[in-house]
Scaffold this motif. Structure first.
Motif, PDB file in Angstrom:
ATOM      1  N   LEU A  42       0.843  -1.192   0.000  1.00 33.50           N
ATOM      2  CA  LEU A  42       0.000   0.000   0.000  1.00 33.50           C
ATOM      3  C   LEU A  42       0.876   1.238   0.000  1.00 33.50           C
ATOM      4  O   LEU A  42       1.875   1.304   0.721  1.00 33.50           O
ATOM      5  CB  LEU A  42      -0.898   0.026   1.246  1.00 33.50           C
ATOM      6  CG  LEU A  42      -1.852  -1.145   1.431  1.00 33.50           C
ATOM      7  CD1 LEU A  42      -2.679  -0.941   2.692  1.00 33.50           C
ATOM      8  CD2 LEU A  42      -2.758  -1.310   0.233  1.00 33.50           C
ATOM      9  N   ARG A  43       0.494   2.213  -0.793  1.00 31.14           N
ATOM     10  CA  ARG A  43       1.161   3.511  -0.761  1.00 31.14           C
ATOM     11  C   ARG A  43       0.620   4.297   0.430  1.00 31.14           C
ATOM     12  O   ARG A  43      -0.324   3.874   1.093  1.00 31.14           O
ATOM     13  CB  ARG A  43       0.916   4.249  -2.074  1.00 31.14           C
ATOM     14  CG  ARG A  43       1.473   3.522  -3.313  1.00 31.14           C
ATOM     15  CD  ARG A  43       2.994   3.359  -3.288  1.00 31.14           C
ATOM     16  NE  ARG A  43       3.679   4.607  -3.104  1.00 31.14           N
ATOM     17  CZ  ARG A  43       4.064   5.425  -4.083  1.00 31.14           C
ATOM     18  NH1 ARG A  43       3.844   5.084  -5.328  1.00 31.14           N
ATOM     19  NH2 ARG A  43       4.667   6.556  -3.828  1.00 31.14           N
ATOM     20  N   ALA A  47      -2.500   3.441   2.991  1.00 29.91           N
ATOM     21  CA  ALA A  47      -2.176   3.026   4.359  1.00 29.91           C
ATOM     22  C   ALA A  47      -2.876   3.922   5.373  1.00 29.91           C
ATOM     23  O   ALA A  47      -3.382   3.446   6.391  1.00 29.91           O
ATOM     24  CB  ALA A  47      -0.664   3.045   4.576  1.00 29.91           C
ATOM     25  N   LEU A  48      -2.932   5.219   5.097  1.00 31.25           N
ATOM     26  CA  LEU A  48      -3.611   6.160   5.990  1.00 31.25           C
ATOM     27  C   LEU A  48      -5.092   5.823   6.097  1.00 31.25           C
ATOM     28  O   LEU A  48      -5.673   5.855   7.192  1.00 31.25           O
ATOM     29  CB  LEU A  48      -3.433   7.601   5.503  1.00 31.25           C
ATOM     30  CG  LEU A  48      -2.024   8.170   5.588  1.00 31.25           C
ATOM     31  CD1 LEU A  48      -1.980   9.552   4.950  1.00 31.25           C
ATOM     32  CD2 LEU A  48      -1.542   8.220   7.017  1.00 31.25           C
ATOM     33  N   LEU A  49      -5.714   5.505   4.986  1.00 27.58           N
ATOM     34  CA  LEU A  49      -7.126   5.137   4.991  1.00 27.58           C
ATOM     35  C   LEU A  49      -7.356   3.859   5.789  1.00 27.58           C
ATOM     36  O   LEU A  49      -8.313   3.746   6.552  1.00 27.58           O
ATOM     37  CB  LEU A  49      -7.646   4.966   3.563  1.00 27.58           C
ATOM     38  CG  LEU A  49      -7.830   6.251   2.763  1.00 27.58           C
ATOM     39  CD1 LEU A  49      -8.146   5.942   1.308  1.00 27.58           C
ATOM     40  CD2 LEU A  49      -8.924   7.110   3.368  1.00 27.58           C
ATOM     41  N   ILE A  53      -5.525   7.094  10.618  1.00 31.58           N
ATOM     42  CA  ILE A  53      -4.765   8.105  11.359  1.00 31.58           C
ATOM     43  C   ILE A  53      -4.286   9.173  10.388  1.00 31.58           C
ATOM     44  O   ILE A  53      -4.304   8.977   9.170  1.00 31.58           O
ATOM     45  CB  ILE A  53      -3.566   7.490  12.114  1.00 31.58           C
ATOM     46  CG1 ILE A  53      -2.594   6.810  11.158  1.00 31.58           C
ATOM     47  CG2 ILE A  53      -4.036   6.517  13.186  1.00 31.58           C
ATOM     48  CD1 ILE A  53      -1.332   6.269  11.830  1.00 31.58           C
ATOM     49  N   SER A  54      -3.847  10.306  10.939  1.00 32.80           N
ATOM     50  CA  SER A  54      -3.374  11.400  10.097  1.00 32.80           C
ATOM     51  C   SER A  54      -1.986  11.096   9.543  1.00 32.80           C
ATOM     52  O   SER A  54      -1.265  10.242  10.065  1.00 32.80           O
ATOM     53  CB  SER A  54      -3.321  12.702  10.896  1.00 32.80           C
ATOM     54  OG  SER A  54      -2.284  12.636  11.856  1.00 32.80           O
ATOM     55  N   TRP A  86       4.039   0.165   2.151  1.00 35.02           N
ATOM     56  CA  TRP A  86       3.999  -0.686   3.334  1.00 35.02           C
ATOM     57  C   TRP A  86       3.236  -1.944   2.975  1.00 35.02           C
ATOM     58  O   TRP A  86       2.222  -1.887   2.275  1.00 35.02           O
ATOM     59  CB  TRP A  86       3.298   0.044   4.486  1.00 35.02           C
ATOM     60  CG  TRP A  86       4.125   1.146   5.041  1.00 35.02           C
ATOM     61  CD1 TRP A  86       4.914   1.094   6.151  1.00 35.02           C
ATOM     62  CD2 TRP A  86       4.274   2.471   4.524  1.00 35.02           C
ATOM     63  NE1 TRP A  86       5.549   2.298   6.350  1.00 35.02           N
ATOM     64  CE2 TRP A  86       5.171   3.163   5.357  1.00 35.02           C
ATOM     65  CE3 TRP A  86       3.758   3.148   3.420  1.00 35.02           C
ATOM     66  CZ2 TRP A  86       5.551   4.474   5.147  1.00 35.02           C
ATOM     67  CZ3 TRP A  86       4.137   4.457   3.194  1.00 35.02           C
ATOM     68  CH2 TRP A  86       5.021   5.108   4.059  1.00 35.02           C
ATOM     69  N   PHE A  87       3.717  -3.088   3.472  1.00 32.74           N
ATOM     70  CA  PHE A  87       3.013  -4.337   3.222  1.00 32.74           C
ATOM     71  C   PHE A  87       1.699  -4.322   3.986  1.00 32.74           C
ATOM     72  O   PHE A  87       1.664  -4.058   5.191  1.00 32.74           O
ATOM     73  CB  PHE A  87       3.845  -5.544   3.661  1.00 32.74           C
ATOM     74  CG  PHE A  87       4.990  -5.842   2.735  1.00 32.74           C
ATOM     75  CD1 PHE A  87       4.762  -6.204   1.416  1.00 32.74           C
ATOM     76  CD2 PHE A  87       6.297  -5.779   3.186  1.00 32.74           C
ATOM     77  CE1 PHE A  87       5.813  -6.489   0.561  1.00 32.74           C
ATOM     78  CE2 PHE A  87       7.350  -6.064   2.342  1.00 32.74           C
ATOM     79  CZ  PHE A  87       7.108  -6.415   1.023  1.00 32.74           C
ATOM     80  N   GLU A  88       0.614  -4.627   3.279  1.00 29.99           N
ATOM     81  CA  GLU A  88      -0.716  -4.589   3.881  1.00 29.99           C
ATOM     82  C   GLU A  88      -0.833  -5.575   5.037  1.00 29.99           C
ATOM     83  O   GLU A  88      -1.431  -5.258   6.073  1.00 29.99           O
ATOM     84  CB  GLU A  88      -1.789  -4.875   2.830  1.00 29.99           C
ATOM     85  CG  GLU A  88      -3.194  -4.725   3.366  1.00 29.99           C
ATOM     86  CD  GLU A  88      -4.251  -4.902   2.301  1.00 29.99           C
ATOM     87  OE1 GLU A  88      -5.297  -4.227   2.428  1.00 29.99           O
ATOM     88  OE2 GLU A  88      -4.059  -5.691   1.361  1.00 29.99           O
ATOM     89  N   ASP A  89      -0.247  -6.765   4.896  1.00 30.86           N
ATOM     90  CA  ASP A  89      -0.355  -7.750   5.968  1.00 30.86           C
ATOM     91  C   ASP A  89       0.360  -7.282   7.237  1.00 30.86           C
ATOM     92  O   ASP A  89      -0.087  -7.573   8.353  1.00 30.86           O
ATOM     93  CB  ASP A  89       0.141  -9.123   5.518  1.00 30.86           C
ATOM     94  CG  ASP A  89       1.598  -9.142   5.086  1.00 30.86           C
ATOM     95  OD1 ASP A  89       2.136  -8.083   4.685  1.00 30.86           O
ATOM     96  OD2 ASP A  89       2.203 -10.223   5.134  1.00 30.86           O
TER      97      ASP A  89
END
Length: 107
Positions: A42-43, A47-49, A53-54, A86-89
Motif C-alpha cells: 500500500l502507498r 495506508a492512511l485510509l 490516522i493522520s 507498506w506491506f498490507e499484511d
C-alpha cells in the motif's frame, strides 16, 4: 522470449517481478519452478485510509526521534528511488496488535 537478466541472474527481471506480484508459478532460466506468495503493498494514502490516522501521526510513529515513535510500527519498503510503500499484511498485524493491547485489562 528471453526473460533472463543478462548482467546479473540474481536480479529479478520485470517478468519475474510481475509473476511475484501476481502469485504465479514461474519457471526461471535454469528450469526451476517456484511459487511465490503475493503480498500487497500500500502507498501512503492507502495506508492512511486503512489505519484511520493522520499523515503526521503515521510518520511520527515511524520516526525514531519522535516522542510518538512505535518500534512495532511496520517499516516502509522502498519501491523506487523516491517512493515507498507498506506491506498490507504488516499493517493489518499492527492494527490487530493495537486492538489487542487496547482491550487487555478491560472486563
Amino acid at each position: 522470449m528471453n526473460h533472463v537478466n543478462p548482467g546479473n541472474s540474481s536480479v529479478p527481471t520485470l517478468h519475474d517481478q510481475l509473476c511475484i506480484s501476481r502469485n504465479f508459478s514461474h519457471q526461471d532460466h535454469q528450469g526451476s519452478v517456484r511459487t511465490v506468495s503475493s503480498r500487497k503493498v500500500l502507498r501512503c494514502k492507502q495506508a492512511l485510509l486503512k489505519l484511520g490516522i493522520s499523515r503526521s501521526s503515521f510518520y511520527a510513529k515511524a520516526q525514531k526521534s519522535s516522542r510518538y515513535f512505535d518500534p512495532t510500527f511496520p517499516k516502509p519498503v522502498a519501491l523506487g528511488l523516491r517512493s515507498v510503500g507498506w506491506f498490507e499484511d504488516e499493517l493489518d498485524a499492527w492494527l490487530d496488535q493495537q486492538a489487542f493491547t487496547s482491550t487487555v485489562g478491560v472486563a
